[in-house]
Design an enzyme around this catalytic site. Structure first.
Site, PDB file in Angstrom:
ATOM      1  N   HIS A   1       8.600  -1.695  17.556  1.00  0.00           N
ATOM      2  CA  HIS A   1       9.307  -2.342  16.452  1.00  0.00           C
ATOM      3  C   HIS A   1       9.932  -3.669  16.891  1.00  0.00           C
ATOM      4  O   HIS A   1      11.082  -3.972  16.559  1.00  0.00           O
ATOM      5  CB  HIS A   1      10.376  -1.384  15.908  1.00  0.00           C
ATOM      6  CG  HIS A   1      10.656  -1.545  14.456  1.00  0.00           C
ATOM      7  ND1 HIS A   1      11.182  -2.695  13.925  1.00  0.00           N
ATOM      8  CD2 HIS A   1      10.461  -0.700  13.417  1.00  0.00           C
ATOM      9  CE1 HIS A   1      11.316  -2.544  12.625  1.00  0.00           C
ATOM     10  NE2 HIS A   1      10.885  -1.336  12.285  1.00  0.00           N
TER      11      HIS A   1
ATOM     12  N   GLU B   1       4.502  -4.486  12.896  1.00  0.00           N
ATOM     13  CA  GLU B   1       4.317  -3.207  13.579  1.00  0.00           C
ATOM     14  C   GLU B   1       2.889  -2.709  13.380  1.00  0.00           C
ATOM     15  O   GLU B   1       2.550  -2.186  12.328  1.00  0.00           O
ATOM     16  CB  GLU B   1       5.294  -2.177  13.003  1.00  0.00           C
ATOM     17  CG  GLU B   1       6.726  -2.648  12.891  1.00  0.00           C
ATOM     18  CD  GLU B   1       7.480  -1.920  11.769  1.00  0.00           C
ATOM     19  OE1 GLU B   1       7.274  -0.707  11.587  1.00  0.00           O
ATOM     20  OE2 GLU B   1       8.255  -2.570  11.066  1.00  0.00           O
TER      21      GLU B   1
HETATM   22  C1  GAL Z   1      10.575  -0.692   9.061  1.00  0.00           C
HETATM   23  C2  GAL Z   1      10.739  -0.024   7.735  1.00  0.00           C
HETATM   24  C3  GAL Z   1      11.976  -0.581   7.110  1.00  0.00           C
HETATM   25  C4  GAL Z   1      13.187  -0.384   7.990  1.00  0.00           C
HETATM   26  C5  GAL Z   1      12.880  -0.882   9.377  1.00  0.00           C
HETATM   27  C6  GAL Z   1      13.954  -0.534  10.386  1.00  0.00           C
HETATM   28  O1  GAL Z   1       9.409  -0.247   9.700  1.00  0.00           O
HETATM   29  O2  GAL Z   1       9.608  -0.229   6.922  1.00  0.00           O
HETATM   30  O3  GAL Z   1      12.184  -0.023   5.836  1.00  0.00           O
HETATM   31  O4  GAL Z   1      13.525   0.979   8.016  1.00  0.00           O
HETATM   32  O5  GAL Z   1      11.682  -0.353   9.864  1.00  0.00           O
HETATM   33  O6  GAL Z   1      15.163  -1.124  10.084  1.00  0.00           O
END
Ligand code: GAL
Length: 338
Positions: free
Chosen positions: A172, A304
């Site tokens: 992430h 991601e």
């Molecule tokens: C992403 C997700 C978002 C949020 C983020 C983390 O992958 O789609 O909605 O949760 O991660 O803050």
């Protein structure tokens, strides 16, 4: 290469591991969350970090935007925390209302991993047991970060299962390629995607796909991230938090190209998965004490690479299964240009 203590939290030692290549690119990682902590490139203003980070583990725990965390066993949301496996309904713990996000309350992101560094490779290992995260089967997981002398960062995910289960990992990382304290609206992006997924109010894919052409979602030809965000101000999200389907492409071509406005810093992403979730940190704010960047909406962009999340309940969207005695391997490659 170094391995040093970053912090001790609740009697647990969090390590920081770093490697440098012959071009003075440096990456570092934290054992907490098998986190990608820094990506430093040399510029005329000195070394610049191209990913967001906090200075303290407590900030990762308190705010938890999954900042540069390793994500697993499953990226994205599992509606109601339920899916079918071998004809049986499986329930996993929920951590976002009724749904399970990014592996649930005991995901890869909030555990401290065994860590080692050797040459230009940082390795994290952990036995993720069914007792620990309440997913089916025990998984022996290894995540490696390799920095090559061609300025590539390779993230490899390996898992060996002792029972049938699911495995759909990602990282992430939030990128911000600006050398000054600005948000990412001025960065340009090209994404090899002609469709994204329709999502319901809780951001669970409905199974419908939507063509990107002639919509703000379209990055098939390069444009700024801000151009899309500005066209989304009448939505609740006020920016992107969407699942893009990656089109068929030759293996040696990138699925995403992110550049700074001067076009002297770029990150190209290569992966063989069928999706990329793009999240533009739409509601981030001043409570997030990033190093060298002011907490604000759009302060970073996460791209991601993963198998699209609805593969968990519809195999026509991809295969995230892992079988008893099977080892799965996925790789994402980030080519850094500067
Ligand atoms: C992403 C997700 C978002 C949020 C983020 C983390 O992958 O789609 O909605 O949760 O991660 O803050």
């Amino acid at each position: 290469m170094t391995k040093e203590i970053f912090e001790t939290v609740n009697h647990e030692t969090i390590y920081k591991l770093s490697v440098t290549n012959k071009n003075n690119v440096m990456i570092s990682c934290l054992s907490y969350g098998a986190n990608w902590y820094e990506l430093l490139v040399p510029t005329e203003h000195g070394p610049q970090n191209l990913i967001l980070n906090f200075s303290k583990v407590a900030d990762y725990q308190r705010i938890n935007p999954y900042l540069n965390m390793s994500i697993g066993r499953t990226a994205g949301r599992i509606g109601h925390g339920k899916f079918n496996l071998n004809g049986k309904e499986i329930s996993v713990p929920q951590n976002e209302g009724d749904n399970t996000l990014h592996g649930g309350p005991h995901g890869f992101h909030n555990t401290n991993w065994e860590s080692a560094v050797d040459g230009q490779v940082i390795t994290f290992t952990k036995n993720i047991t069914a007792d620990y995260d309440q997913y089916p089967g025990n998984l022996a997981v290894k995540i490696t970060y390799t920095l090559t002398d061609d300025n590539q960062v390779l993230i490899d995910y390996y898992a060996a299962a002792d029972a049938d289960g699911i495995f759909n990992p990602t990282n992430h990382a939030y990128f911000n390629l600006n050398t000054t304290d600005q948000n990412v609206k001025n960065l340009t992006l090209q994404l090899r995607s002609s469709h994204h997924l329709a999502l319901d109010k809780e951001k669970i894919p409905t199974g419908e796909t939507i063509a990107n052409a002639h919509t703000p979602f379209d990055f098939q030809t390069t444009k700024t991230i801000g151009a899309a965000i500005d066209n989304m101000q009448d939505t609740d999200e006020k920016g992107l938090d969407d699942v893009y389907l990656i089109d068929e492409h030759p293996e040696n071509e990138p699925i995403a190209i992110l550049k700074n406005p001067d076009e002297n810093i770029a990150v190209e992403i290569y992966a063989e998965r069928n999706g990329i979730v793009m999240f533009t940190a739409n509601k981030f704010g001043a409570d997030q004490p990033f190093i060298d960047k002011t907490g604000q909406p759009y302060v970073g962009v996460a791209l991601e690479s993963q198998t699209v999340p609805n593969a968990v309940f519809d195999p026509s969207f991809g295969d995230i299964s892992i079988h008893q005695d099977e080892t799965k391997h996925y790789q994402t490659k980030y080519q850094i240009k500067f």
